[in-house]
Write an enzyme that holds these catalytic residues in place. Structure first.
Site, PDB file in Angstrom:
ATOM      1  N   SER A   1      41.391  66.641   0.007  1.00  0.00           N
ATOM      2  CA  SER A   1      42.828  66.399   0.112  1.00  0.00           C
ATOM      3  C   SER A   1      43.165  64.917   0.027  1.00  0.00           C
ATOM      4  O   SER A   1      44.277  64.554  -0.339  1.00  0.00           O
ATOM      5  CB  SER A   1      43.380  66.901   1.435  1.00  0.00           C
ATOM      6  OG  SER A   1      42.858  68.135   1.766  1.00  0.00           O
TER       7      SER A   1
ATOM      8  N   GLY B   1      41.009  65.304   8.675  1.00  0.00           N
ATOM      9  CA  GLY B   1      41.399  63.909   8.827  1.00  0.00           C
ATOM     10  C   GLY B   1      41.323  63.028   7.598  1.00  0.00           C
ATOM     11  O   GLY B   1      41.353  61.813   7.723  1.00  0.00           O
TER      12      GLY B   1
ATOM     13  N   ASP C   1      46.933  67.721  15.220  1.00  0.00           N
ATOM     14  CA  ASP C   1      46.502  69.010  14.655  1.00  0.00           C
ATOM     15  C   ASP C   1      46.141  69.961  15.779  1.00  0.00           C
ATOM     16  O   ASP C   1      45.814  69.546  16.888  1.00  0.00           O
ATOM     17  CB  ASP C   1      45.291  68.831  13.725  1.00  0.00           C
ATOM     18  CG  ASP C   1      45.152  69.984  12.744  1.00  0.00           C
ATOM     19  OD1 ASP C   1      45.448  69.801  11.553  1.00  0.00           O
ATOM     20  OD2 ASP C   1      44.757  71.097  13.186  1.00  0.00           O
TER      21      ASP C   1
ATOM     22  N   LYS D   1      53.548  69.207   2.615  1.00  0.00           N
ATOM     23  CA  LYS D   1      53.019  70.223   1.710  1.00  0.00           C
ATOM     24  C   LYS D   1      53.976  71.407   1.666  1.00  0.00           C
ATOM     25  O   LYS D   1      54.499  71.860   2.694  1.00  0.00           O
ATOM     26  CB  LYS D   1      51.657  70.694   2.220  1.00  0.00           C
ATOM     27  CG  LYS D   1      51.206  71.953   1.511  1.00  0.00           C
ATOM     28  CD  LYS D   1      49.752  72.089   1.265  1.00  0.00           C
ATOM     29  CE  LYS D   1      48.851  72.204   2.450  1.00  0.00           C
ATOM     30  NZ  LYS D   1      47.500  71.771   2.046  1.00  0.00           N
TER      31      LYS D   1
HETATM   32  C1  LIG Z   1      45.097  71.411   4.751  1.00  0.00           C
HETATM   33  S1  LIG Z   1      44.689  71.128   6.395  1.00  0.00           S
HETATM   34  C2  LIG Z   1      45.072  69.433   6.529  1.00  0.00           C
HETATM   35  C3  LIG Z   1      44.076  68.574   5.834  1.00  0.00           C
HETATM   36  C4  LIG Z   1      44.280  67.106   6.184  1.00  0.00           C
HETATM   37  N1  LIG Z   1      45.525  66.600   5.638  1.00  0.00           N
HETATM   38  C5  LIG Z   1      43.138  66.271   5.670  1.00  0.00           C
HETATM   39  O1  LIG Z   1      43.361  65.541   4.702  1.00  0.00           O
HETATM   40  O2  LIG Z   1      42.046  66.333   6.227  1.00  0.00           O
HETATM   41  C6  LIG Z   1      45.967  71.941   7.279  1.00  0.00           C
HETATM   42  C7  LIG Z   1      45.937  71.781   8.774  1.00  0.00           C
HETATM   43  O3  LIG Z   1      47.154  72.265   9.338  1.00  0.00           O
HETATM   44  C8  LIG Z   1      46.880  72.547  10.696  1.00  0.00           C
HETATM   45  N2  LIG Z   1      47.973  73.287  11.323  1.00  0.00           N
HETATM   46  C9  LIG Z   1      48.457  74.505  10.959  1.00  0.00           C
HETATM   47  N3  LIG Z   1      49.457  74.880  11.817  1.00  0.00           N
HETATM   48  C10 LIG Z   1      49.584  73.881  12.727  1.00  0.00           C
HETATM   49  C11 LIG Z   1      50.443  73.689  13.860  1.00  0.00           C
HETATM   50  N4  LIG Z   1      51.333  74.608  14.197  1.00  0.00           N
HETATM   51  N5  LIG Z   1      50.321  72.554  14.559  1.00  0.00           N
HETATM   52  C12 LIG Z   1      49.395  71.631  14.199  1.00  0.00           C
HETATM   53  N6  LIG Z   1      48.559  71.768  13.152  1.00  0.00           N
HETATM   54  C13 LIG Z   1      48.655  72.884  12.422  1.00  0.00           C
HETATM   55  C14 LIG Z   1      45.586  73.312  10.575  1.00  0.00           C
HETATM   56  O4  LIG Z   1      44.916  73.312  11.804  1.00  0.00           O
HETATM   57  C15 LIG Z   1      44.848  72.534   9.472  1.00  0.00           C
HETATM   58  O5  LIG Z   1      43.907  71.650  10.003  1.00  0.00           O
END
Ligand SMILES: C[S@@+](CC[C@H](N)C(=O)[O-])C[C@H]1O[C@@H](n2cnc3c(N)ncnc32)[C@H](O)[C@@H]1O
Lengths: 268, 1145
Positions: free
Chosen positions: A25, A53, A80, A161
């Protein structure tokens, strides 16, 4: 967002490994930045839904480590549901962003000072019920927007996103009330076969005459009740007849990342 | 300017909600925004609109819940209000006046009202069917009422909350006389049980139930709110005592998320439906705190079962899947029709007379008539020491048969050990009035016992079959009767010695004797041969025997001369990968060939066409290994075999055989009786299963311990209709004979176990419709074209798109599901009505041959893989064929007549995810791919390719992830002429590919032009006389119109972007299909289907919301009715399939 075996064969995945990013990502944020100079003049950032992260790593490198003039200490807060291992210059918080308590914790960390940039790469676990998944995704964005209205400085930038599903034009219309410029951007690091894209919302303009107020026992819907952002959310005296004429808008689309950069759909 | 409009017609897709109406025979099903109503008892669907269109409750939102109010009076059970909710939409309708009688105008959605938030659950007030509670996704309860009808909206009386406004994934109400309980399943923090306070806004939390991990996907209480049942991400089911808030039982078993839970049978049982495609019935023992899974029903395919319902009075369950199927389940597990007979039981009932059993004496086998017809359902049971018992129909009387036949008695006694350790065969010949039991000893000694209608011994005759055989014969280990007419039965005898022949002889059932002149000794094939399956066809005299290692041999009994020794006409050794042939069944004799069904125990099944090989020389065994070459014939074989159908059972386990059944269906006002179902049976781990392969659901299972036991399946020999109750399954378990009458359809409850057949359970990635319309009934009242759908679930379904030429009702009816692909489908195209081409991820590329009515006169489609293209790069599972196109090549014997001319092959162009571009000549007659062009674009993935033909020149257009459209010239091979027929461009002439020719390069492109910002997802080409229009659809939401112009020689002179619409959709454009040369149907992921006109630019003509999520594919076609009216139809696929009429104004 688990890594499928498909990811592992992906060139971006390999490149991320090589360059030390926690997830592929990272390239999405880098390509978005290439196009929109997101980090210019930015010192205070919230990275929502940040685990594992890689976006925080990018922010740390671009904002924390490149902070040469040192006029004020940059601040990066990453939130997160999942725990995150530490990153230099990044304060991590394990919490649910749809919960008002989380938002007030973030506000506390910033101690009354505004943020310059808020981003969210959040995605819920997919259930397969498309409309429910879209609703939950929209809730993540609305929660991020709630934080935005409480924390983002006027003129600031918000990136999140999105999945371009059936009601995305409604979301664009809502964002149009908060930002001067809303663009749907797709980095080349996002697969062509995926519906994933990012809204890049620039020049935050607070809604005139509306003061956002975070209350602990308030839902996101209630928070925005009196802010006129396209969709009617307030529970009135009546459940009105269905209005197919809700305001909709298609945000301009921008593909970003160099055409010569890697193609995430190709087999090399 | 012609402008078309889109009218939705029929929809096939996920079942999102189900509800029985108490005290009636109605079941309401929510299919996204639509409803269908069924009479569950008869299995009929109740037409709600005269034009057979679906009836919509909501404009866009899907129905996620249906609630029924209490009836006004018990004499009027249909006078109830129905609450529908889903997304933010809510509607309250009267079932009788609004739905049953008021919907002929198809506009029920005018009653739809909008809530301010997503509605998780709803219910009626205790005594007021005009007032409702709604639970929102932020855990707020809204109290609202209808004023008059709800055309003016619902009046809000107030709202309640319990101070916990976290997001919910699930929730429910229990409305009692004096209290309203709310059950809220949160994303992160367990379950809140609260009740509404006296004043609005207030709510009191009674329990905060924690113990599940992850999000709560279901929570519901029993009627009096004393118990609750819940499920979560952790896949367990928990039962909670609502007095204490304690978790009192936990059940495990589902392999994925659970979407539906309900108590039934006075809270002693629970039904659950899950993403793992099963429905489970659980017994809840409150005393011991146990929740035990009683029954697992595999009723669905694809992914997910979303909806469930329980009819509490009748104890019927219903489940609705993402595959669109609705399955009915008898929840009454007590009345199982099972009988277990032990040796002790037999003696205890033997008219009080005890029988002396030897130690170890057990039940060996059972004889019964087929449950159909024979007015006698009595059984004969034979023990391992040859005692024969007669058991009456209701198992209440048992009698030891006592033949006054000394010989048998003696033999039995003297040869006891022999019988037990070896083999003792019992055959059973049935007639209308009597039956004959044949007991054969390994010595060849036989007793023919004639039994009367009540299975009393009438007559016993004896015979020794080996007396007829001159040559030495070791012993008999197998006796196989083949009954073809009521008057004659053939017997086949087998010995274990490979040098012993098979003995084949005809038995006259009337005269009770062998026709000794019919005796034939069949030399065994040279290869090792243990008989595992057999059938005989009288028309051609072919005796077909199957063995292990997919080895099969055929004897021609009509060729018998004076010597009575015959050698095999043909033997095929290992003609497919696999093991034992478990069943051979002659399907029917055609004029010059025989259709034969074959099952392999490892799960493959096929239909073969066996005919004489006219070029045959000396006989030689044909050995074919591997899958690529399906030709089972070589120059020297006597018989020619064509595989006309081949597939693999989806079930896994051991496949033992198949039964065909017939069912009928309706298209508009016409009734069609032509649908054949294939029921497969076999074993999977400990289960015996009966699986409807055609409709894709498990009909019946029995936990019998596995296939190593003695077992027998008995079913009617006559053609079976959907009334499946006449099956009986016997097996021996723990020295007991278990008799299972398969109560598949509890007739007093329901007449069909599958109310709706549905479609793929995963996303449909491509749709193709064949060109020629055919008639179903020979009277053109219902016509059809073939429709193929390819899905993410790795299967291709071949259906008929049927049109009733009277009322123009349209329907899609699946005939065949092909499972050879092992990865998600990518593209599908019909070459003509006989060939279909498909490609899937992982470089899978198959050519399918479809026999539709060409093998005999029935309506069955026979489909098999005709050929496959071998992957170009071995071992790169990520290399995908992204798209392909073809140009047919006809021989020139028949000028312009597109029907008569015959297809010799086609040019095939393919594009790959690694940027490869390949062109092949495919020789259809000799089944050969010849690589003509091997080139590549640039380091990126190519998404789409089309052949473009203009004035004797061939070009290729590709679209890639960089948004560029690139045009190449393809040299036209000598001897071929271009022709534009009704079905598109084609080449005509003689083409011979010289084998040595090296693959060419494409050279420089004629045109490269960026049209889109990123991926060109789809293209559609429209030939005009002067120019060619290419409409492109991109991932950037845009639509482009690119026009190619030509000079007189067909050389491209220019390529211009004529128009570009940058916000043609709010999401990725996924497919474009032609409506006419200047109108196109366009689908995109924003779930809007649009028609665009390309005259002077791109003009939007119509846009309609389509309820299918992940909209990704489409095809269009035009039918003509008897009066010559043209009916244009579009099929749109995604998560489901929807059919649209395209009206031209
Ligand atoms: C695609 S990943 C993010 C990747 C991150 N941007 C990176 O570059 O490493 C999506 C994240 O959204 C988090 N997420 C989903 N619903 C959430 C919520 N209600 N509160 C906090 N985090 C949430 C998930 O735990 C997951 O780690």
């Amino acid at each position: 967002m688990g890594k499928s075996s498909k990811d592992k064969r992906d060139l971006y995945y390999r490149k991320a490994k090589e360059e030390g990013w926690r997830a592929r990502s990272a390239f999405k944020l880098l390509q978005l930045n290439e196009q929109f100079q997101l980090f210019k003049g930015v010192r205070r950032v919230v990275d929502l839904c940040a685990a594992p992260g890689s976006w925080s790593q990018v922010l740390s490198r671009e904002i924390y480590e490149k902070n040469v003039d040192g006029e004020s200490e940059p601040k990066i807060v990453a939130v997160d549901l999942q725990p995150m291992s530490p990153i230099k210059g990044v304060t991590t918080l394990q919490a649910d962003i749809t919960h008002p308590k989380t938002l007030s914790k973030i506000l506390d960390i910033f101690g009354g000072e505004p943020a310059d940039f808020i981003c969210s790469d959040g995605a819920p676990d997919v259930t397969g019920l498309h409309d429910l998944d879209e609703y939950i995704q929209a809730q993540l964005i609305l929660s991020a927007l709630q934080l935005t209205t409480c924390l983002l400085k006027p003129g600031g930038t918000f990136v999140a996103k999105i999945f371009r599903g059936r009601d995305i034009d409604l979301m664009y219309a809502q964002l149009g009330y908060l930002f001067e410029n809303v663009i749907c951007a797709k980095p080349r690091a996002s697969r062509g076969t995926s519906l994933e894209a990012f809204i890049v919302c620039r020049n935050y303009t607070p809604i005139p005459g509306w003061t956002p107020q975070l209350k602990l026992n308030q839902s996101t819907e209630e928070f925005f009740e009196d802010a006129s952002i396209a969709r009617k959310n307030k529970l009135g005296d009546k459940l009105e007849n269905y209005l197919p004429t809700e305001e909709r808008h298609i945000a301009p689309f921008v593909a970003c990342g160099d055409l010569s950069s890697y193609d995430s759909d190709a087999t090399y | 300017m012609v402008s078309s409009s889109l009218v939705p017609h029929t929809h096939y897709g996920p079942v999102t909600a189900l509800k029985f109406i108490p005290n009636t025979e109605f079941l309401i099903a929510g299919y996204g925004p639509f409803i269908k109503i069924f009479n569950y008892k008869t299995g009929d669907s109740i037409p709600l609109s005269k034009t057979h269109e679906d009836v919509k409750i909501f404009e866009k939102n899907k129905i996620h819940g249906i609630v029924i109010s209490k009836p006004h009076s018990s004499s009027e059970p249909t006078n109830v209000n129905v609450l529908f909710y889903g997304g933010r939409s809510v509607s309250v309708l009267n079932f009788q006046t609004d739905i049953l009688h008021g919907s002929s105008n198809n506009r029920l959605s005018v009653h739809e009202t909008a809530c301010n938030d997503w509605v998780i659950s709803g219910d009626f007030h205790y005594a007021d069917p005009k007032s409702i509670y709604l639970l929102t996704a932020h855990n707020i309860v809204i109290d609202a009422s209808i004023v008059g009808d709800n055309l003016g909206g619902l009046q809000v009386n107030g709202s309640y909350n319990c101070n916990e406004k976290s997001i919910l994934y699930s929730g429910s109400f229990t409305v009692l006389n004096d209290e309203v309980y709310v059950f809220s399943g949160t994303v992160m923090s367990g379950i809140y049980v609260w009740k509404l306070g006296r004043a609005t806004t207030s709510g009191e939390v009674l329990h905060h139930l924690t113990g599940h991990e992850g999000s709560i996907f279901g929570i519901k209480s029993n009627d009096d709110a004393t118990l609750a049942v819940s499920c979560s991400d952790d896949r367990s089911i928990k039962i909670w005592d609502l007095k204490t808030g304690n978790n009192i039982a936990t059940g495990w078993g589902h392999g994925a998320r659970i979407w539906y839970l309900e108590f039934f049978n006075l809270s002693t049982q629970v039904m659950s439906c899950s993403e793992d495609l099963t429905i489970r019935i659980w017994d809840f023992d409150i005393e011991n705190g146990e929740l035990e899974c009683k029954k697992v029903i595999e009723g669905h395919s694809g992914k997910n079962v979303w909806a469930g319902a329980v009819n509490q009075q009748q104890l019927i369950g219903a489940s609705g899947g993402n595959d669109g199927k609705i399955r009915l389940i008898d929840l009454d597990t007590t009345g199982d029709d099972t009988h277990e007979l032990s040796v002790e039981y037999l003696t205890s009932l033997n008219y009080g007379k005890s029988v002396n059993f030897a130690k170890n004496e057990t039940i060996k086998t059972v004889i019964s008539g087929s449950p159909e017809g024979s007015n006698n359902d009595d059984l004969l049971i034979i023990t391992s020491y040859c005692k024969i018992f007669h058991v009456s129909q209701n198992y209440s009387q048992v009698k030891l048969l006592n033949f006054s036949h000394e010989l048998l008695q003696q033999k039995t006694i003297t040869e006891t050990m022999h019988f037990v350790n070896n083999f003792f065969a019992v055959s059973h010949i049935e007639n209308d009035e009597w039956s004959i039991m044949v007991l054969t000893a390994s010595s060849g000694y036989q007793l023919f016992v004639t039994l009367d209608g009540s299975l009393n011994v009438k007559d016993v005759t004896e015979f020794s079959i080996l007396d007829l055989v001159d040559s030495p014969f070791s012993k008999i280990t197998g006796v196989f009767p083949i009954s073809k007419t009521p008057n004659f039965t053939y017997f086949l005898f087998e010995s274990p010695n490979p040098n012993d022949p098979f003995i084949f002889i005809k038995y006259d059932v009337i005269k009770l004797q062998y026709l000794t002149e019919s005796l034939t000794l069949l030399e065994k094939p040279k290869t090792r041969f243990t008989l595992t399956a057999y059938d005989y066809d009288e028309t051609y005299g072919y005796l077909i025997l199957g063995s292990r290692f997919v080895t099969m041999t055929v004897y021609d009994l009509h060729s018998k001369t004076t010597t009575n020794v015959l050698s095999p006409l043909q033997t095929w050794k290992k003609f497919l990968p696999g093991d034992t042939i478990s069943q051979i069944k002659v399907v029917k004799a055609l004029t010059e060939s025989l259709l034969v069904w074959i099952s392999l125990r490892d799960g493959t099944y096929l239909t073969l066409e066996i005919s004489r090989n006219l070029n045959s020389g000396d006989q030689e065994d044909v050995i074919i290994q591997g899958f690529e070459n399906l030709s089972l014939t070589n120059q020297t074989s006597n018989l020619k075999i064509d595989i006309c159908q081949q597939n693999r059972v989806s079930k896994g386990g051991f496949l033992e055989g198949c039964i065909e059944t017939k069912s009928s269906f309706q298209v508009g006002d016409r009734y069609i009786d032509d649908s054949t179902n294939i029921l497969l049976y076999g074993f999977k781990s400990d289960y015996f299963y009966l699986y409807n392969e055609t409709k894709g659901y498990e009909v019946w299972t029995e936990l019998c311990g596995g296939s190593h036991r003695m077992w027998k399946l008995v079913y009617p020999k006559k053609q079976i209709t959907d009334d499946l109750n006449q099956f009986r399954f016997y097996y021996v378990k723990a020295s007991m004979l278990v008799i299972k009458n398969m109560v598949i359809l509890p007739a007093h409850k329901f007449a069909k176990d599958l109310l709706v057949e549905g479609t793929h359970g995963r996303e449909i990635r491509d749709i193709a419709i064949s060109t020629t319309a055919k008639s179903v009934n020979n009277d053109n009242s219902v016509i059809y074209k073939l429709l193929a759908t390819g899905s993410e679930d790795n299967t291709i379904k071949i259906s008929k798109l049927l049109l009733n030429t009277n009322d123009h009702a349209c329907q899609i009816k699946n005939y065949w599901t092909q499972r050879l692909h092992v990865s998600g489908l990518q593209s599908l195209k019909f070459l003509n009505d006989q060939y279909l081409i498909s490609s899937a991820a992982r470089e899978e590329f198959f050519i399918w041959k479809i026999n539709d009515g060409t093998l005999g006169d029935d309506s069955k489609l026979y489909v098999h893989c005709y050929d496959t293209l071998v992957p170009s790069v071995a071992g790169n599972p990520d290399l995908r064929i992204m798209d392909f196109d073809y140009l047919p090549i006809y021989d020139n014997n028949n000028n312009n007549n597109t029907v008569e001319r015959s297809l010799q092959g086609f040019f095939l162009c393919l594009v790959y995810s690694n940027s490869f571009i390949k062109v092949f000549y495919y020789d259809l007659v000799n089944k050969k791919f010849h690589l003509m062009v091997d080139d590549y674009y640039k380091d990126i993935c190519i998404l789409t390719i089309k052949f473009v033909v203009h004035s004797q020149k061939i070009h290729m257009v590709i679209g890639a992830t960089d948004g560029f459209l690139t045009v190449y010239d393809v040299p036209v091979p000598a001897g071929l002429q271009m022709q534009n027929g009704n079905d598109g461009a084609a080449l005509v002439g003689e083409y011979h590919h010289s084998d040595g020719a090296a693959a060419a390069k494409l050279g420089r492109p004629v045109i490269t032009q960026q049209i889109h910002q990123n991926g060109i997802k789809t293209m559609c080409v429209s030939n005009r006389s002067e120019s060619i229009d290419i409409v492109t659809g991109g991932d950037d939401n845009a639509l482009g119109l690119f026009t190619l112009t030509f000079d007189n020689n067909g050389t491209i002179t220019s390529g211009t972007i004529k128009a570009f619409s940058e916000d043609a959709a709010s999401s990725t454009i996924t497919s474009i299909s032609p409506v006419s040369t200047s109108q196109f149907l366009v689908t995109s992921v924003d779930q809007v289907v649009r028609i665009w006109n390309t005259v002077d630019g791109l003009h939007l003509v119509d846009a309609k919301y389509v309820t299918i999520a992940d909209t990704g594919s489409s095809d269009t076609t035009t039918f003509e009715d008897v009066a010559g009216n043209k009916i244009a139809v579009g099929a749109i696929g995604g998560v489901g399939l929807s059919v649209w009429k395209i009206n031209n104004d």
